[in-house]
Write a protein that holds these residues in place. Sequence first.
Motif, PDB file in Angstrom:
ATOM      1  N   PRO A 121      14.974  -4.533  -9.095  1.00 22.95           N
ATOM      2  CA  PRO A 121      13.758  -4.086  -8.409  1.00 22.95           C
ATOM      3  C   PRO A 121      14.132  -3.203  -7.220  1.00 22.95           C
ATOM      4  N   ALA A 122      13.382  -2.124  -7.033  1.00 27.81           N
ATOM      5  CA  ALA A 122      13.704  -1.179  -5.966  1.00 27.81           C
ATOM      6  C   ALA A 122      12.481  -0.847  -5.125  1.00 27.81           C
ATOM      7  N   ILE A 123      12.726  -0.731  -3.825  1.00 26.21           N
ATOM      8  CA  ILE A 123      11.736  -0.220  -2.891  1.00 26.21           C
ATOM      9  C   ILE A 123      12.305   1.095  -2.383  1.00 26.21           C
ATOM     10  N   VAL A 124      11.510   2.151  -2.463  1.00 29.43           N
ATOM     11  CA  VAL A 124      11.961   3.462  -2.013  1.00 29.43           C
ATOM     12  C   VAL A 124      11.274   3.785  -0.692  1.00 29.43           C
ATOM     13  N   MET A 125      12.054   4.351   0.240  1.00 24.10           N
ATOM     14  CA  MET A 125      11.509   4.796   1.528  1.00 24.10           C
ATOM     15  C   MET A 125      11.607   6.313   1.574  1.00 24.10           C
ATOM     16  N   SER A 126      10.547   6.957   2.067  1.00 28.96           N
ATOM     17  CA  SER A 126      10.573   8.411   2.096  1.00 28.96           C
ATOM     18  C   SER A 126       9.675   8.961   3.189  1.00 28.96           C
ATOM     19  N   GLY A 127      10.139  10.020   3.827  1.00 24.86           N
ATOM     20  CA  GLY A 127       9.304  10.753   4.776  1.00 24.86           C
ATOM     21  C   GLY A 127       8.224  11.515   4.026  1.00 24.86           C
ATOM     22  N   LEU A 128       8.458  11.763   2.753  1.00 26.65           N
ATOM     23  CA  LEU A 128       7.510  12.480   1.896  1.00 26.65           C
ATOM     24  C   LEU A 128       7.041  11.530   0.800  1.00 26.65           C
ATOM     25  N   ALA A 129       6.348  10.482   1.199  1.00 26.21           N
ATOM     26  CA  ALA A 129       6.000   9.403   0.275  1.00 26.21           C
ATOM     27  C   ALA A 129       5.182   9.874  -0.915  1.00 26.21           C
ATOM     28  N   GLU A 130       4.231  10.787  -0.688  1.00 23.93           N
ATOM     29  CA  GLU A 130       3.394  11.255  -1.807  1.00 23.93           C
ATOM     30  C   GLU A 130       4.235  11.984  -2.850  1.00 23.93           C
ATOM     31  N   ASP A 131       5.123  12.863  -2.396  1.00 18.91           N
ATOM     32  CA  ASP A 131       6.014  13.584  -3.320  1.00 18.91           C
ATOM     33  C   ASP A 131       6.910  12.587  -4.057  1.00 18.91           C
TER      34      ASP A 131
ATOM     35  N   LEU B  48      17.709  -6.962  -5.035  1.00 14.88           N
ATOM     36  CA  LEU B  48      16.773  -5.942  -4.588  1.00 14.88           C
ATOM     37  C   LEU B  48      17.527  -4.751  -4.026  1.00 14.88           C
ATOM     38  N   LEU B  49      16.987  -3.570  -4.289  1.00 16.09           N
ATOM     39  CA  LEU B  49      17.528  -2.323  -3.754  1.00 16.09           C
ATOM     40  C   LEU B  49      16.466  -1.706  -2.848  1.00 16.09           C
ATOM     41  N   ILE B  50      16.827  -1.442  -1.588  1.00 10.74           N
ATOM     42  CA  ILE B  50      15.947  -0.708  -0.672  1.00 10.74           C
ATOM     43  C   ILE B  50      16.628   0.633  -0.461  1.00 10.74           C
ATOM     44  N   LEU B  51      15.994   1.681  -0.950  1.00  8.77           N
ATOM     45  CA  LEU B  51      16.654   2.969  -1.133  1.00  8.77           C
ATOM     46  C   LEU B  51      15.898   4.105  -0.458  1.00  8.77           C
ATOM     47  N   ASP B  52      16.629   4.898   0.331  1.00 10.22           N
ATOM     48  CA  ASP B  52      16.042   6.107   0.899  1.00 10.22           C
ATOM     49  C   ASP B  52      15.963   7.159  -0.210  1.00 10.22           C
TER      50      ASP B  52
ATOM     51  N   ARG C 245       7.651 -11.236  -1.070  1.00  9.79           N
ATOM     52  CA  ARG C 245       6.849 -11.399  -2.295  1.00  9.79           C
ATOM     53  C   ARG C 245       7.703 -11.116  -3.534  1.00  9.79           C
ATOM     54  N   ILE C 246       8.540 -10.111  -3.465  1.00  5.27           N
ATOM     55  CA  ILE C 246       9.376  -9.755  -4.617  1.00  5.27           C
ATOM     56  C   ILE C 246      10.449 -10.828  -4.875  1.00  5.27           C
ATOM     57  N   LEU C 247      11.078 -11.298  -3.807  1.00  4.43           N
ATOM     58  CA  LEU C 247      12.253 -12.166  -3.966  1.00  4.43           C
ATOM     59  C   LEU C 247      11.926 -13.663  -4.050  1.00  4.43           C
TER      60      LEU C 247
ATOM     61  N   MET D 215      20.232 -20.350  -4.164  1.00  2.24           N
ATOM     62  CA  MET D 215      21.243 -19.305  -3.997  1.00  2.24           C
ATOM     63  C   MET D 215      20.676 -18.160  -3.152  1.00  2.24           C
ATOM     64  N   THR D 216      21.491 -17.629  -2.272  1.00  2.00           N
ATOM     65  CA  THR D 216      21.058 -16.564  -1.372  1.00  2.00           C
ATOM     66  C   THR D 216      20.784 -15.276  -2.134  1.00  2.00           C
ATOM     67  N   LYS D 217      19.634 -14.684  -1.885  1.00  2.00           N
ATOM     68  CA  LYS D 217      19.277 -13.411  -2.531  1.00  2.00           C
ATOM     69  C   LYS D 217      20.036 -12.273  -1.858  1.00  2.00           C
ATOM     70  N   LYS D 218      20.473 -11.313  -2.682  1.00  3.83           N
ATOM     71  CA  LYS D 218      21.273 -10.202  -2.181  1.00  3.83           C
ATOM     72  C   LYS D 218      20.480  -8.901  -2.204  1.00  3.83           C
ATOM     73  N   ILE D 219      20.503  -8.191  -1.079  1.00  3.26           N
ATOM     74  CA  ILE D 219      19.785  -6.932  -0.935  1.00  3.26           C
ATOM     75  C   ILE D 219      20.793  -5.826  -0.614  1.00  3.26           C
ATOM     76  N   LEU D 220      20.639  -4.691  -1.286  1.00  2.00           N
ATOM     77  CA  LEU D 220      21.420  -3.504  -0.950  1.00  2.00           C
ATOM     78  C   LEU D 220      20.483  -2.517  -0.265  1.00  2.00           C
ATOM     79  N   VAL D 221      20.828  -2.124   0.969  1.00  2.00           N
ATOM     80  CA  VAL D 221      20.040  -1.175   1.754  1.00  2.00           C
ATOM     81  C   VAL D 221      20.800   0.149   1.806  1.00  2.00           C
TER      82      VAL D 221
END
Length: 119
Positions: free
Chosen positions: A76-86, A49-53, A116-118, A1-7
């Motif tokens: 499972p979520a991957i977060v993207m940020s210009g302020l990654a440390e914060d 999977l959620l890829i979230l700003d 790796r996650i999916l 089955m195809t894995k679904k990602i929300l960006v």
Amino acid sequence: MTKKILVVDDQPGIRMLIQEVFMEEGYDVTTAETGKEALDKLYRESFDLLILDYKLPVVDGLEVLNQLEHNQIYIPAIVMSGLAEDARKDLQQFSLIKEVFAKPFNIQELNSFVKRILN
């Protein structure tokens, strides 16, 4: 089955790049521009999977994660940020977070991590 990602990202260029890369990999990719739009989609359908700003207008990434946890939606979520440390500090309490990617990120690294996650 195809894995679904929300960006979820308010920058159209980033949304389209991620969508294009993961569709080429065979994933079913849905996008959202705002946190509110993301929550609407997450309540209506399930994703693998959620890829979230982190910084989004109106409802930010932190609030999206709070709402998911509050409603017991575990994705499972991957977060993207210009302020990654914060972002890493703010997001420590969430078990959903698999990684925080600093913007600008390497799309190949993101691609490898997602596989790796999916798989």
